[in-house]
Motif scaffolding. Sequence first.
Motif, PDB file in Angstrom:
ATOM      1  N   GLY A   1      65.585  75.778  26.866  1.00  0.00           N
ATOM      2  CA  GLY A   1      65.406  74.539  26.127  1.00  0.00           C
ATOM      3  C   GLY A   1      64.345  73.656  26.759  1.00  0.00           C
ATOM      4  O   GLY A   1      63.510  73.057  26.055  1.00  0.00           O
ATOM      5  N   GLY A   2      64.339  73.569  28.089  1.00  0.00           N
ATOM      6  CA  GLY A   2      63.302  72.800  28.768  1.00  0.00           C
ATOM      7  C   GLY A   2      61.922  73.395  28.572  1.00  0.00           C
ATOM      8  O   GLY A   2      60.930  72.676  28.395  1.00  0.00           O
ATOM      9  N   MET A   3      61.819  74.740  28.592  1.00  0.00           N
ATOM     10  CA  MET A   3      60.534  75.394  28.360  1.00  0.00           C
ATOM     11  C   MET A   3      60.019  75.113  26.954  1.00  0.00           C
ATOM     12  O   MET A   3      58.819  74.854  26.756  1.00  0.00           O
ATOM     13  CB  MET A   3      60.677  76.902  28.562  1.00  0.00           C
ATOM     14  N   VAL A   4      60.897  75.175  25.970  1.00  0.00           N
ATOM     15  CA  VAL A   4      60.494  74.898  24.592  1.00  0.00           C
ATOM     16  C   VAL A   4      59.972  73.474  24.477  1.00  0.00           C
ATOM     17  O   VAL A   4      58.958  73.214  23.804  1.00  0.00           O
ATOM     18  CB  VAL A   4      61.679  75.133  23.636  1.00  0.00           C
ATOM     19  N   LEU A   5      60.642  72.537  25.125  1.00  0.00           N
ATOM     20  CA  LEU A   5      60.215  71.139  25.073  1.00  0.00           C
ATOM     21  C   LEU A   5      58.851  70.955  25.724  1.00  0.00           C
ATOM     22  O   LEU A   5      57.953  70.307  25.150  1.00  0.00           O
ATOM     23  CB  LEU A   5      61.264  70.263  25.766  1.00  0.00           C
ATOM     24  N   VAL A   6      58.666  71.523  26.906  1.00  0.00           N
ATOM     25  CA  VAL A   6      57.387  71.385  27.612  1.00  0.00           C
ATOM     26  C   VAL A   6      56.252  72.019  26.819  1.00  0.00           C
ATOM     27  O   VAL A   6      55.171  71.419  26.643  1.00  0.00           O
ATOM     28  CB  VAL A   6      57.492  72.009  29.019  1.00  0.00           C
ATOM     29  N   CYS A   7      56.463  73.237  26.320  1.00  0.00           N
ATOM     30  CA  CYS A   7      55.418  73.922  25.558  1.00  0.00           C
ATOM     31  C   CYS A   7      55.070  73.162  24.280  1.00  0.00           C
ATOM     32  O   CYS A   7      53.892  73.054  23.911  1.00  0.00           O
ATOM     33  CB  CYS A   7      55.859  75.343  25.219  1.00  0.00           C
ATOM     34  N   GLY A   8      56.083  72.632  23.585  1.00  0.00           N
ATOM     35  CA  GLY A   8      55.815  71.888  22.366  1.00  0.00           C
ATOM     36  C   GLY A   8      54.969  70.658  22.616  1.00  0.00           C
ATOM     37  O   GLY A   8      54.024  70.366  21.862  1.00  0.00           O
ATOM     38  N   LEU A   9      55.258  69.924  23.687  1.00  0.00           N
ATOM     39  CA  LEU A   9      54.501  68.712  23.993  1.00  0.00           C
ATOM     40  C   LEU A   9      53.093  69.022  24.485  1.00  0.00           C
ATOM     41  O   LEU A   9      52.211  68.160  24.415  1.00  0.00           O
ATOM     42  CB  LEU A   9      55.250  67.888  25.046  1.00  0.00           C
ATOM     43  N   LEU A  10      52.876  70.232  24.979  1.00  0.00           N
ATOM     44  CA  LEU A  10      51.540  70.645  25.408  1.00  0.00           C
ATOM     45  C   LEU A  10      50.776  71.377  24.312  1.00  0.00           C
ATOM     46  O   LEU A  10      49.635  71.800  24.541  1.00  0.00           O
ATOM     47  CB  LEU A  10      51.642  71.549  26.643  1.00  0.00           C
ATOM     48  N   GLY A  11      51.387  71.555  23.150  1.00  0.00           N
ATOM     49  CA  GLY A  11      50.715  72.262  22.065  1.00  0.00           C
ATOM     50  C   GLY A  11      50.657  73.754  22.250  1.00  0.00           C
ATOM     51  O   GLY A  11      49.760  74.420  21.716  1.00  0.00           O
ATOM     52  N   LEU A  12      51.612  74.306  22.991  1.00  0.00           N
ATOM     53  CA  LEU A  12      51.644  75.743  23.261  1.00  0.00           C
ATOM     54  C   LEU A  12      52.813  76.380  22.527  1.00  0.00           C
ATOM     55  O   LEU A  12      53.857  75.750  22.351  1.00  0.00           O
ATOM     56  CB  LEU A  12      51.802  76.008  24.758  1.00  0.00           C
ATOM     57  N   PRO A  13      52.676  77.628  22.094  1.00  0.00           N
ATOM     58  CA  PRO A  13      53.832  78.332  21.530  1.00  0.00           C
ATOM     59  C   PRO A  13      54.853  78.610  22.624  1.00  0.00           C
ATOM     60  O   PRO A  13      54.479  79.040  23.720  1.00  0.00           O
ATOM     61  CB  PRO A  13      53.237  79.628  20.974  1.00  0.00           C
ATOM     62  N   PRO A  14      56.143  78.386  22.394  1.00  0.00           N
ATOM     63  CA  PRO A  14      57.141  78.543  23.459  1.00  0.00           C
ATOM     64  C   PRO A  14      57.340  80.008  23.852  1.00  0.00           C
ATOM     65  O   PRO A  14      57.057  80.934  23.086  1.00  0.00           O
ATOM     66  CB  PRO A  14      58.420  77.958  22.849  1.00  0.00           C
TER      67      PRO A  14
END
Length: 715
Positions: free
Chosen positions: A381-394
């Motif tokens: 869940g933390g990875m998905v959040l970080v990737c989303g805010l950076l514009g990266l696919p999780p």
Amino acid sequence: MGKPFVPLHGVATDIKARLACYKQDWIGGFNSGYRILAPTAYIFFASALPVIAFGEQLERDTSECYAPTFPVKILIIDYHVLYSVFNFSCLENSIILSCILWTDGVITAVQTLSSTAICGILQSVIGGQPLLIVGVSEPTSLMYTFMYHFVKGRTELGSELFLAWVAWVCVWSAAFLFILAAIGACSFINRFTRISGELFGMLIAVLFIQQAVKGVVYEFWVPEREDPTLEQFQHAWRFGNGMFGIVLTFGLLWTAMKSRRARSCRFASGSIRGFIADYGVPLLVVLWTLVSYAFRASVPEGIPRRLFSPNPWSPAATRHWTILLDMFKIPYIFILAAVLPAFVIAVLYYFDHSVSAQLAQQEEFNLRKPTAYHYDLLLVGGMVLVCGLLGLPPSHGVIPQSPMHTKALVTLKKELVRNKLVKRLKSNLKQKASVANPQTDLQDEYQGTESPLPYPCTPRALKELQFNSVPRSPEIPKEDAVFDFEKHIDLLLPVEVKEQRLSNLLQSLMVGGCIAAMPALKRIPTSVLWGYFAFMAIEGLPGNQFWERVCLLVTAPSRRHKVLRNNHLMFVRTVPFKVIACFTLFQLAYMLSCFAWTWIPVGGVMFPILIMLLIPARQHILPRFFNRKHLQELDAADYEETALPFDLAVKEAEAEGLGKVNVEAQDEEAMPKVVTSNQEEVRHSYTFRGQTDSHLGAPTPHFPHQAHVPASSAP
């Protein structure tokens, strides 16, 4: 009354358990020395190449084309260069453009590599299970493609705000995953029995094979966004590109499969064979890339076709870092609408990540360190959040890379333990060449090859392994059996895994380094990539009981008895062949249904939901059609109580007409199930004199009440 519900109890338990062995995770990795580079290089290619392929797929699916509404007149500078980009007609000193222009993709291989590297570092450093490999997967690629087509058709959003809207999707997905981790949803993982996990693994292998086949066929076509009038896209050159691609694909596949089995080859020394087995596959990718340049001078540019990705420092590759500023431009109605795809992504990641972790920690691997399903789901869940805010696919746990990583560490652990044990035995057995029972002599030496781990780690596997005798010829008396540690030590070592964090960290850093090395990676032919996809699919099949039952199903009836002469699973003897066939056909039909579902354009990403439906089917439906004991042999479930007292088991066996049980008094000590280094399942079981494996068409020999010696160890 049941225990009261405590939020985050599972997460707290996982953290406490893994912290106890966190220091040893790093010490074990560094103590491996240079040998840790072998599984690192092996899993690096298995992780990086598919991620680059998915990045190329996303780049194509998130790019746009448009046609100018008026002719554009420009001066001729180098019309040969322009001809390779546009369809045009020359009018004196100008060119009239009547073309289709393409924009850069919103998501490229740079973003997928960045996501895989960042999430891989997080998983290796602060993750619960360091054996788990994370990366951008095909379901993520399909979901992003679907969301892109949804956004670009909305005037309120458009492709310019795609990443900003997807960031809200990731925020909602992270919230759902946090909730699932908090309520202990991973306690449901024990319901994922072998039928679910192995079917999912087999389906992923089929999807990789499908991608490889589609890629090879695609080599004969004109790529999208390319000018079909160019020389390399003429019929003759397209055919030549396709045939050369077949050579590169099958060349890599065949040589990679051979290199992984180099240790059992009879040529060269042991060190050379070990080097080829450890580093052969990565080196073969380089070798076949060099082969692709053999005819460069005599073929047009672009043959064979190679990987494509933009410059990592181009605007198309860097604009996603500021996506956080655009999130507040999204209308509120679309922020709420993001809940629906977010829920789908959360369910997909919950299932994919849990099954990937489960397959990386199968019982056959004899792992000693505790699991961390709850905490790892929270971390996802933390990875998905970080990737989303950076514009990266999780990224999340992926198959078959995760079990491939564990298998590579099995080989590493075996080499480390074997070298230490042989060194000890050389000094201890000089004056004791005759050994009737190596158990006593090896016990202390085996335990001395590694420092004990703290609670809650389990004891080393050899404590539970019991030996009959040293492998010997029938004419040699038992007391005269000679233990040759060079020949017999591998048979006595159980499967163990070098559980550490270093290999995962190193391969994640190497994946991140691919971003800077993109100019070099772009030289790899796409046909080599398809061969590697096929290799990954085939490499994940050994050890999959579903696959082994399919092979048994297609074996000729007159040759099925030969299965008993080789290493085989216990259910081959204990379950009638008709039951094995019916169970396998059900599993095969269900897998084909899931595969057909993946062809649905939008609903295809939901195929894990179909596999999750196997959980209630296994618990409530299959027991109505299969005998409980047979079902437990074919698909053991932790939540089922199957053990019977010995006297009841004897009575039940005799009542079913299996013959009279012959049990010797001195052999009444129970022996637990163990998996030896050759992947053979050893169980303590009572046998019956005169019993016949009629379902395999061959008489069953009588085995004593003890662990049997693998067939490969017979002189």
